[in-house]
Design a protein around this motif. Structure first.
Motif, PDB file in Angstrom:
ATOM      1  N   ASP A  33       0.863  -1.187   0.000  1.00  0.00           N
ATOM      2  CA  ASP A  33       0.000   0.000   0.000  1.00  0.00           C
ATOM      3  C   ASP A  33       0.899   1.236   0.000  1.00  0.00           C
ATOM      4  N   LYS A  34       1.362   1.603  -1.186  1.00  0.00           N
ATOM      5  CA  LYS A  34       2.350   2.680  -1.305  1.00  0.00           C
ATOM      6  C   LYS A  34       1.758   4.042  -0.999  1.00  0.00           C
ATOM      7  N   LYS A  35       0.453   4.224  -1.270  1.00  0.00           N
ATOM      8  CA  LYS A  35      -0.195   5.497  -0.980  1.00  0.00           C
ATOM      9  C   LYS A  35      -0.178   5.788   0.522  1.00  0.00           C
ATOM     10  N   LYS A  36      -0.536   4.785   1.345  1.00  0.00           N
ATOM     11  CA  LYS A  36      -0.522   4.967   2.799  1.00  0.00           C
ATOM     12  C   LYS A  36       0.908   5.145   3.311  1.00  0.00           C
ATOM     13  N   ALA A  37       1.823   4.364   2.739  1.00  0.00           N
ATOM     14  CA  ALA A  37       3.234   4.490   3.130  1.00  0.00           C
ATOM     15  C   ALA A  37       3.725   5.915   2.866  1.00  0.00           C
ATOM     16  N   PHE A  38       3.355   6.452   1.701  1.00  0.00           N
ATOM     17  CA  PHE A  38       3.754   7.818   1.339  1.00  0.00           C
ATOM     18  C   PHE A  38       3.140   8.836   2.306  1.00  0.00           C
ATOM     19  N   ASP A  39       1.865   8.689   2.611  1.00  0.00           N
ATOM     20  CA  ASP A  39       1.174   9.640   3.506  1.00  0.00           C
ATOM     21  C   ASP A  39       1.826   9.664   4.891  1.00  0.00           C
ATOM     22  N   TYR A  40       2.159   8.487   5.401  1.00  0.00           N
ATOM     23  CA  TYR A  40       2.787   8.425   6.733  1.00  0.00           C
ATOM     24  C   TYR A  40       4.191   9.021   6.707  1.00  0.00           C
ATOM     25  N   ARG A  41       4.951   8.781   5.619  1.00  0.00           N
ATOM     26  CA  ARG A  41       6.296   9.357   5.512  1.00  0.00           C
ATOM     27  C   ARG A  41       6.222  10.880   5.425  1.00  0.00           C
ATOM     28  N   LEU A  42       5.268  11.371   4.669  1.00  0.00           N
ATOM     29  CA  LEU A  42       5.092  12.804   4.532  1.00  0.00           C
ATOM     30  C   LEU A  42       4.698  13.444   5.865  1.00  0.00           C
ATOM     31  N   LYS A  43       3.917  12.707   6.639  1.00  0.00           N
ATOM     32  CA  LYS A  43       3.494  13.183   7.961  1.00  0.00           C
ATOM     33  C   LYS A  43       4.692  13.366   8.894  1.00  0.00           C
ATOM     34  N   LEU A  44       5.688  12.491   8.740  1.00  0.00           N
ATOM     35  CA  LEU A  44       6.885  12.562   9.586  1.00  0.00           C
ATOM     36  C   LEU A  44       7.664  13.858   9.358  1.00  0.00           C
ATOM     37  N   THR A  45       7.636  14.374   8.118  1.00  0.00           N
ATOM     38  CA  THR A  45       8.415  15.582   7.813  1.00  0.00           C
ATOM     39  C   THR A  45       7.885  16.804   8.556  1.00  0.00           C
ATOM     40  N   LYS A  46       6.683  16.711   9.108  1.00  0.00           N
ATOM     41  CA  LYS A  46       6.087  17.839   9.835  1.00  0.00           C
ATOM     42  C   LYS A  46       6.426  17.819  11.327  1.00  0.00           C
ATOM     43  N   ASP A  47       7.121  16.759  11.761  1.00  0.00           N
ATOM     44  CA  ASP A  47       7.531  16.650  13.164  1.00  0.00           C
ATOM     45  C   ASP A  47       8.938  17.228  13.295  1.00  0.00           C
ATOM     46  N   SER A  48       9.043  18.452  13.811  1.00  0.00           N
ATOM     47  CA  SER A  48      10.327  19.169  13.859  1.00  0.00           C
ATOM     48  C   SER A  48      11.354  18.451  14.737  1.00  0.00           C
ATOM     49  N   VAL A  49      10.900  17.868  15.853  1.00  0.00           N
ATOM     50  CA  VAL A  49      11.828  17.161  16.751  1.00  0.00           C
ATOM     51  C   VAL A  49      12.409  15.940  16.055  1.00  0.00           C
ATOM     52  N   TYR A  50      11.558  15.160  15.424  1.00  0.00           N
ATOM     53  CA  TYR A  50      11.997  13.951  14.714  1.00  0.00           C
ATOM     54  C   TYR A  50      12.921  14.311  13.556  1.00  0.00           C
ATOM     55  N   MET A  51      12.578  15.375  12.841  1.00  0.00           N
ATOM     56  CA  MET A  51      13.361  15.763  11.668  1.00  0.00           C
ATOM     57  C   MET A  51      14.667  16.473  12.030  1.00  0.00           C
ATOM     58  N   SER A  52      14.935  16.599  13.322  1.00  0.00           N
ATOM     59  CA  SER A  52      16.224  17.150  13.750  1.00  0.00           C
ATOM     60  C   SER A  52      17.272  16.054  13.909  1.00  0.00           C
ATOM     61  N   ILE A  53      16.869  14.805  13.709  1.00  0.00           N
ATOM     62  CA  ILE A  53      17.787  13.663  13.829  1.00  0.00           C
ATOM     63  C   ILE A  53      18.247  13.261  12.428  1.00  0.00           C
ATOM     64  N   PRO A  54      19.513  13.505  12.056  1.00  0.00           N
ATOM     65  CA  PRO A  54      19.985  13.251  10.680  1.00  0.00           C
ATOM     66  C   PRO A  54      19.721  11.819  10.190  1.00  0.00           C
ATOM     67  N   ARG A  55      19.920  10.854  11.058  1.00  0.00           N
ATOM     68  CA  ARG A  55      19.727   9.456  10.650  1.00  0.00           C
ATOM     69  C   ARG A  55      18.281   9.217  10.198  1.00  0.00           C
ATOM     70  N   GLU A  56      17.331   9.731  10.995  1.00  0.00           N
ATOM     71  CA  GLU A  56      15.919   9.519  10.670  1.00  0.00           C
ATOM     72  C   GLU A  56      15.505  10.346   9.451  1.00  0.00           C
ATOM     73  N   VAL A  57      16.040  11.558   9.338  1.00  0.00           N
ATOM     74  CA  VAL A  57      15.745  12.411   8.179  1.00  0.00           C
ATOM     75  C   VAL A  57      16.189  11.719   6.888  1.00  0.00           C
ATOM     76  N   ALA A  58      17.373  11.104   6.946  1.00  0.00           N
ATOM     77  CA  ALA A  58      17.915  10.401   5.779  1.00  0.00           C
ATOM     78  C   ALA A  58      16.992   9.275   5.336  1.00  0.00           C
ATOM     79  N   ILE A  59      16.478   8.513   6.300  1.00  0.00           N
ATOM     80  CA  ILE A  59      15.581   7.392   5.977  1.00  0.00           C
ATOM     81  C   ILE A  59      14.264   7.896   5.399  1.00  0.00           C
TER      82      ILE A  59
END
Length: 633
Positions: free
Chosen positions: A163-189
Motif C-alpha cells: 500500500d504505497k499510498k498509505k506508506a507515502f502519507d505516513y512518511r510525509l506526515k513525519l516531515t512535519k515533526d520538527s523534533v523527529y526531523m532534527s535527527i539526521p539518521r531519521e531524516v535520511a531514511i
C-alpha cells in the motif's frame, strides 16, 4: 571474615525489611525508572506487590518491554506486552486509576508492533501500531516522542504490504515533526523512502530532490552504506531517463565510496554498488571485466532462499546487465540462459508474494471462524451457567440446612465430652497432688524427729522454715499452674532446709537469662520430688555432696527443661541401699509423677516427660524433666 558476614547480615535484613514494607502511591510514583535494568525493574515490581491497590503495573510492563527490546529479546517483549494488555482488560479499576494505567498502552503496542515487524508479521504489527496511534490521540500530552516512531513503523509496514499510498502519507506526515526531523539518521531514511515513492509515482524531480536531501544527512553522520545507496538511487533515476552520463557519474561515485570504505560482509547496498559498477565497465567497453564482476554478484546471492524486494531488484538488475553484456560479446546462449534464470527469479518472487497473501487470508479466516465459534460457545455457556447456578443455589441451601442441624448436634456432643474430660483430668491432678504432698511432709517430720532426738539448737529454726515452706506448697497445690518464681522459691527453701539441717551438701540453681520468672507458669510439685530423691538416696554417705539445678526454655517445643545433677553414689548403688519400704514408697512417688505427666501431655498436647541417667558407672546421676509451660504477658 566477621566484617563480611556482618555486611551480608545487614543486607539480608534490609532486603527482608524492604519486602515486608508496604509502599505508598507517592513512593511508587517517585521511583526513578529512567534507563531501566533488571534490578530496578525487580525493585519496582516488589513495591507494587506490597499493596494490591497501588497503580503502576502498566508502567512496569511498558518498561519491561522496552528493556527486552533493547536487549533484542523479541519473545520476551511479546510475552510481557501481552500480559500488560491482558492485565488492563481484566483488572477492575476505578475510572481514575484506569485512565492512569491506560496511557501506557501506546508504548506497549509500539514495542509489540516493532517486534512483529522484525518477525515479518506485518499485518499483526500494523494492528498494534494502529492501536498505539489511537491511544496517542486519546492521550496527546503523554510522551509525544513515541508518536513519530509509530508513524515510521506504519510507513514501513504499508510499503512492504504494497500500500504505497498509505506508506507515502505516513512518511510525509513525519516531515512535519520538527523534533523527529532534527535527527539526521531519521531524516535520511524519511527522504530516501519518499524518493523511492515519488519515483514510483512518476515524479522524478521530487524523487531526485529527496535523494539529495537523504544524501546530505547521511554525509553528516558518515553513513557510508547510506551514501552509496543514495548515489545508486540517483543513478537508477537517470538510467530510467536514459541520461547515461549522469547515471555513470553516480554509479562511479558509489563505487569510489565502497573502495574508500570497504565492507567485509554481505549487504544489499554493497552488491548494488558492485552490480552497477559492472554496468559502468560494460558502458566503458570493458565487457569481459563486466561479465566477471556481474557473475560474482550473482554467485553472492545464491544462498538467499527468501527473495525480498531488495534481493529481487538486485538480481533482476544484475541479470539485465549480464544479458546485455553477453549479447554485446555475442554469447547468445549465455544471454538466453541468464534470461531463463531471470524469469525463474520473477516467478519465485511472485509465488512468494502470492503465498504470503494466501497465508494472511487463511489466518484472517481462521481468526474470524474461531471468534464466531467462541461467541457461540459463550452464549451456550451463559445459558448453561444460569441453569447450573439456580440448581447449585437450591442444593447449597438444602445442604446448608442439613449441615447446620448436624453441626449443632455435633458441637453439643463435643462440648459435653470435652467438659467431662477436663473435669476428669482436673480431678485426677488434684488427687495426685494430695498423694504427693503427704510424702514430702512424712520425710520432713523424720528430719524434725531426728533433730529433736539430738536436742539440736536448730530444731526451732528448722520448724519455722518448714512451716513457711509447707504454707507455700499448700498454696501452690491449689493451683493448676504456678509461676516459675514461686515454684523455684519453694525449691530454694527446701534445699536450704535440707543442706543445713538434714545433711551437709552444697547446691546451685541456674536459670536461663531470657526466662521471665513472673510471667512463666508451670504445673507445681514436679521438680522438688526429684531433688528430694537425690538428697535422700543419691547423696547418702557423701561428704562433699553437691546438687545442681539448671532451668532452660525450649521455645520450639514450648517446654521448660530442667536438669538436676548430683555427684552422689549413682543410681545402681542407691538402689542397693534402699530398704524395702523405701523402694515401694519411691515407686509410688514415681508412679504419681508419671501419671501427672501423662495427664498434662494429653490436655496440653505437649511431650511432657522425665528421664534418669547415670553420669558414670561409679558416681553421679542426671535427671532431665520436660514440663509444659504457659507464658502470660
Amino acid at each position: 571474615m566477621k566484617k563480611i558476614l556482618l555486611i551480608l547480615l545487614i543486607v539480608s535484613i534490609t532486603q527482608i525489611a524492604a519486602q515486608q514494607k508496604e509502599y505508598s502511591q507517592k513512593e511508587v510514583d517517585s521511583f526513578n525508572m529512567k534507563g531501566p535494568n533488571p534490578k530496578k525493574l525487580g525493585q519496582f515490581k516488589m513495591m507494587l506487590e506490597s499493596n494490591e491497590d497501588l497503580v503502576g503495573w502498566m508502567s512496569y510492563y511498558r518498561q519491561k518491554c522496552y528493556y527486552h527490546l533493547v536487549q533484542r529479546e523479541r519473545d520476551s517483549v511479546l510475552f510481557y506486552g501481552k500480559i500488560g494488555l491482558q492485565y488492563l482488560s481484566q483488572k477492575k479499576l476505578s475510572k481514575e486509576k484506569f485512565s492512569i494505567e491506560e496511557k501506557y498502552v501506546k508504548e506497549i503496542c509500539l514495542y509489540i508492533g516493532i517486534v512483529l515487524n522484525n518477525k515479518r508479521q506485518y499485518r499483526e504489527s500494523t494492528e498494534y501500531l494502529l492501536k498505539a496511534t489511537a491511544f496517542s490521540k486519546k492521550y496527546p500530552d503523554y510522551n509525544s516522542k513515541a508518536n513519530p516512531w509509530i508513524i515510521s513503523n506504519l510507513a514501513n509496514n504499508y510499503l512492504i504490504m504494497g500500500d504505497k499510498k498509505k506508506a507515502f502519507d505516513y512518511r510525509l506526515k513525519l516531515t512535519k515533526d520538527s523534533v523527529y526531523m532534527s535527527i539526521p539518521r531519521e531524516v535520511a531514511i524519511v527522504y530516501n523512502h519518499l524518493g523511492i515513492l515519488y519515483e514510483e509515482f512518476g515524479k522524478k524531480d521530487s524523487a531526485l530532490y529527496c535523494y539529495k536531501k537523504s544524501l546530505e544527512n547521511r554525509i553528516m553522520y558518515d553513513n557510508y552504506a547510506g551514501i552509496r545507496a543514495a548515489y545508486n538511487n540517483m543513478g537508477d533515476l537517470y538510467r530510467e531517463e536514459n541520461n547515461i552520463d549522469s547515471m555513470l557519474h553516480y554509479y562511479r561515485k558509489s563505487y569510489e565510496v565502497l573502495k574508500a570504505h570497504p565492507e567485509p560482509f554481505y549487504t544489499d547496498s554493497k552488491y548494488f554498488t558492485l552490480a552497477n559498477y559492472g554496468y559502468v565497465l560494460l558502458k566503458d567497453g570493458k565487457t569481459n571485466d563486466a561479465i566477471q564482476r556481474l557473475n560474482i554478484v550473482l554467485d553472492s546471492t545464491k544462498h538467499i532462499n527468501k527473495i525480498g524486494d531488495n534481493v529481487k531488484s538486485l538480481k533482476i538488475n544484475t541479470m539485465s546487465y549480464l544479458i546485455e553484456a553477453y549479447q554485446k560479446n555475442n554469447q547468445l546462449d549465455k544471454a538466453l540462459e541468464v534470461s531463463e534464470q531471470k524469469v525463474d527469479v520473477l516467478k519465485k518472487f511472485h509465488q512468494q508474494v502470492l503465498d504470503e497473501k494466501l497465508r494472511e487470508l487463511n489466518i484472517a479466516y481462521e481468526v474470524k471462524e474461531k471468534e464466531e465459534s467462541i461467541e457461540q460457545l459463550e452464549t451456550t455457556t451463559e445459558q448453561q451457567s444460569s441453569i447450573i447456578k439456580q440448581r447449585n443455589f437450591i442444593s447449597l441451601v438444602l445442604a446448608g440446612l442439613l449441615l447446620s442441624i448436624s453441626g449443632i448436634g455435633f458441637l453439643i456432643f463435643r462440648q459435653r465430652k470435652l467438659k467431662n474430660k477436663y473435669e476428669t483430668a482436673n480431678l485426677e491432678q488434684r488427687l495426685l497432688r494430695s498423694q504427693l504432698n503427704p510424702h514430702f511432709v512424712f520425710n520432713a517430720l523424720n528430719t524434725v524427729s531426728s533433730l529433736a532426738n539430738k536436742k539440736s539448737e536448730n530444731t526451732s529454726s528448722y520448724i519455722a522454715k518448714l512451716s513457711s515452706l509447707i504454707r507455700l506448697i499448700l498454696k501452690n497445690s491449689r493451683e493448676e499452674f504456678v509461676s516459675l518464681e514461686d515454684e523455684l522459691k519453694s525449691i530454694d527453701d527446701y534445699l536450704e532446709l535440707q543442706s543445713n539441717f538434714s545433711q551437709k551438701f552444697t547446691y546451685q540453681i541456674e536459670i536461663e537469662n531470657k526466662i521471665d520468672l513472673e510471667e512463666t507458669y508451670i504445673p507445681p510439685m514436679f521438680i522438688r520430688p526429684f531433688i528430694e530423691n537425690a538428697i535422700e538416696h543419691g547423696l547418702r554417705g557423701v561428704e562433699d555432696g553437691n546438687i545442681s539445678v539448671d532451668i532452660k526454655i525450649n521455645e520450639t517445643d514450648k517446654l521448660l527443661e530442667c536438669k538436676i545433677t548430683d555427684n552422689g553414689i549413682g543410681v545402681v548403688k542407691a538402689s542397693a541401699f534402699k530398704r524395702k519400704n523405701e523402694v515401694e514408697d519411691e515407686s509410688f512417688s514415681g508412679k504419681i509423677l508419671k501419671e501427672r505427666l501423662q495427664i498434662y501431655s494429653r490436655s496440653l498436647n505437649k511431650k511432657a516427660k522425665y528421664t534418669t541417667e547415670p553420669i558414670s558407672k561409679e558416681k553421679g546421676t542426671e535427671v532431665n524433666i520436660s514440663l509444659p509451660y504457659i507464658f502470660e504477658s
